[in-house]
Design a protein around this motif. Sequence first.
Motif, short mmCIF file in Angstrom:
data_model
loop_
_atom_site.label_atom_id
_atom_site.label_comp_id
_atom_site.label_asym_id
_atom_site.label_seq_id
_atom_site.Cartn_x
_atom_site.Cartn_y
_atom_site.Cartn_z
N PRO A 49 8.91 49.58 -9.74
CA PRO A 49 8.00 48.78 -8.31
C PRO A 49 9.01 48.57 -7.08
CG PRO A 49 10.18 47.26 -9.99
CD PRO A 49 9.53 48.91 -10.52
N GLN A 50 7.80 49.47 -6.23
CA GLN A 50 8.03 49.23 -4.73
C GLN A 50 8.25 47.14 -4.28
OE1 GLN A 50 5.34 51.23 -3.02
NE2 GLN A 50 5.07 53.00 -4.40
N ALA A 51 9.22 47.30 -3.83
CA ALA A 51 9.81 45.68 -3.18
C ALA A 51 9.07 46.44 -1.48
CB ALA A 51 11.36 45.77 -3.03
N ASP A 52 8.04 44.54 -0.98
CA ASP A 52 8.33 44.71 0.52
C ASP A 52 9.15 45.23 1.40
OD1 ASP A 52 5.63 44.64 -0.39
OD2 ASP A 52 5.50 42.77 -0.52
N SER A 53 10.20 44.68 0.45
CA SER A 53 11.39 44.60 1.83
C SER A 53 12.76 45.03 0.97
CB SER A 53 11.68 42.74 2.06
OG SER A 53 12.05 42.57 1.33
N GLU A 54 13.74 45.20 2.15
CA GLU A 54 14.56 46.00 1.58
C GLU A 54 16.25 45.50 2.20
OE1 GLU A 54 14.83 49.94 1.34
OE2 GLU A 54 13.77 49.95 -0.78
N ASP A 55 16.74 45.08 1.98
CA ASP A 55 17.85 44.48 2.58
C ASP A 55 18.12 43.49 4.11
OD1 ASP A 55 19.85 45.14 1.03
OD2 ASP A 55 20.07 47.47 2.01
N GLY A 56 16.54 42.39 4.14
CA GLY A 56 16.18 42.01 4.60
C GLY A 56 15.07 43.12 6.23
N LYS A 57 15.09 43.88 5.05
CA LYS A 57 14.21 44.46 6.63
C LYS A 57 12.37 44.99 5.50
CE LYS A 57 17.79 46.04 9.44
NZ LYS A 57 17.82 47.49 9.67
N LEU A 58 11.77 45.17 6.21
CA LEU A 58 10.49 45.57 5.74
C LEU A 58 10.45 47.22 5.56
CD1 LEU A 58 7.72 43.25 7.74
CD2 LEU A 58 8.37 42.86 5.37
N THR A 59 10.02 47.21 4.07
CA THR A 59 9.31 48.92 3.69
C THR A 59 8.82 48.84 4.57
OG1 THR A 59 8.60 47.76 1.29
CG2 THR A 59 10.84 47.87 1.56
N PRO A 60 7.69 50.98 4.61
CA PRO A 60 6.60 50.42 4.83
C PRO A 60 5.30 49.96 4.09
CG PRO A 60 8.17 52.66 4.66
CD PRO A 60 8.95 51.45 4.27
N LEU A 61 5.59 49.30 3.05
CA LEU A 61 4.78 49.00 2.49
C LEU A 61 4.90 47.76 3.02
CD1 LEU A 61 2.06 48.82 0.37
CD2 LEU A 61 4.06 48.67 -1.28
N GLY A 62 6.42 47.18 3.05
CA GLY A 62 5.81 45.41 3.57
C GLY A 62 5.29 45.26 5.11
N GLN A 63 5.66 47.23 5.71
CA GLN A 63 5.38 46.23 6.84
C GLN A 63 3.49 46.92 7.15
OE1 GLN A 63 6.98 45.26 9.38
NE2 GLN A 63 5.11 45.76 10.95
N ALA A 64 2.83 47.26 6.05
CA ALA A 64 1.64 47.75 5.76
C ALA A 64 0.97 46.14 5.79
CB ALA A 64 1.53 48.85 5.36
N LYS A 65 1.23 45.92 4.61
CA LYS A 65 0.99 44.26 4.16
C LYS A 65 0.98 43.22 5.62
CE LYS A 65 1.70 44.87 -0.28
NZ LYS A 65 2.14 44.70 -2.22
N LYS A 66 1.75 43.37 6.09
CA LYS A 66 2.42 42.33 7.21
C LYS A 66 1.20 42.55 8.31
CE LYS A 66 5.36 40.19 10.94
NZ LYS A 66 6.50 40.73 11.54
N GLU A 67 0.56 43.85 8.67
CA GLU A 67 0.17 43.93 9.52
C GLU A 67 -1.69 43.63 9.20
OE1 GLU A 67 0.47 47.85 10.48
OE2 GLU A 67 2.85 47.53 11.65
N ALA A 68 -1.53 44.02 7.88
CA ALA A 68 -2.90 44.45 7.55
C ALA A 68 -3.46 42.53 7.47
CB ALA A 68 -2.90 44.42 5.87
N ALA A 69 -2.47 42.04 7.59
CA ALA A 69 -2.75 40.33 7.32
C ALA A 69 -3.01 39.76 8.31
CB ALA A 69 -1.22 39.36 6.26
N GLU A 70 -1.87 40.17 9.39
CA GLU A 70 -2.57 39.70 10.86
C GLU A 70 -3.83 40.29 11.63
OE1 GLU A 70 0.80 41.77 13.16
OE2 GLU A 70 2.27 39.84 12.29
N TYR A 71 -4.43 41.62 10.88
CA TYR A 71 -5.78 41.95 11.51
C TYR A 71 -6.78 41.58 11.09
CZ TYR A 71 -3.21 46.56 13.74
OH TYR A 71 -2.47 47.00 14.11
N LEU A 72 -6.64 40.79 9.75
CA LEU A 72 -7.32 39.78 8.98
C LEU A 72 -8.01 38.29 9.43
CD1 LEU A 72 -9.47 39.59 6.50
CD2 LEU A 72 -7.69 38.88 4.68
N GLU A 73 -6.54 37.99 9.97
CA GLU A 73 -6.34 37.22 10.63
C GLU A 73 -7.28 35.91 11.67
OE1 GLU A 73 -3.55 32.74 11.97
OE2 GLU A 73 -3.03 35.06 11.26
N ALA A 74 -6.86 38.25 12.49
CA ALA A 74 -7.37 37.93 13.95
C ALA A 74 -9.06 38.02 13.68
CB ALA A 74 -6.79 39.36 14.63
#
Length: 230
Positions: A77-102
Amino acid sequence: MPDFNKDDYLDDLPDADALADGQADPGSQLMDDIERDAAAEQQPADADVKDGAQDDAAQSVSSPAEEAAEAAQQEPPQADSEDGKLTPLGQAKKEAAEYLEALQRERAEFINYRNRTRKDMDRARQQGIIDVLTAELSALDDIDRIREHGQMDDSFKAVAAKLEKTFEKFGVEKFGVKGEDFDPTKHEAVLHKPDPDAEKATVDTVVEAGYRIGDRVIRAARVVVASPQN
């Protein structure tokens, strides 16, 4: 090696009379015994080979669902964050949520803007009709006076009808009829006339007709009111 017994051998031989009648053939009987023993030895071997082939085929064939399940289990399984930092997948999910909200915020603002624009357009259209109607009120009053005194020929009646139909097309309603109940919200009393037969205030004479658009009164009808004496 055991001793050969002549008497036993002779006893096992078929009778000469049976051989003559064709009922017994030592050669053919011997061949039948040999073939039967060989077939008995071959059947277990063939059965083992067949069963082994079926087992191998069953083991080699698997369903697509089983293959997908095995692949999912093997894939970590791929985690959204590792060692307190967002993984590329987690960053993509965050940006998608921000774009959807906007996008949702912009859509709500557009809907509000569209509704305000429609209301402004309706008000502007209604105000334009009111301005034209107000400018034509004197002409409409003259038409009513001419019609009341019977001084209108057929051509003038046709022009007056077209003008009134045009205002009706834009939602202008004419009101004020003799005999209707007096309503101070839409009637302007220019004169009160006592009437001994009147039980309530009614319109006796329409001096100038009233006009409205929807619930908005553009001009109240100017009337003479017949009122009870008491």
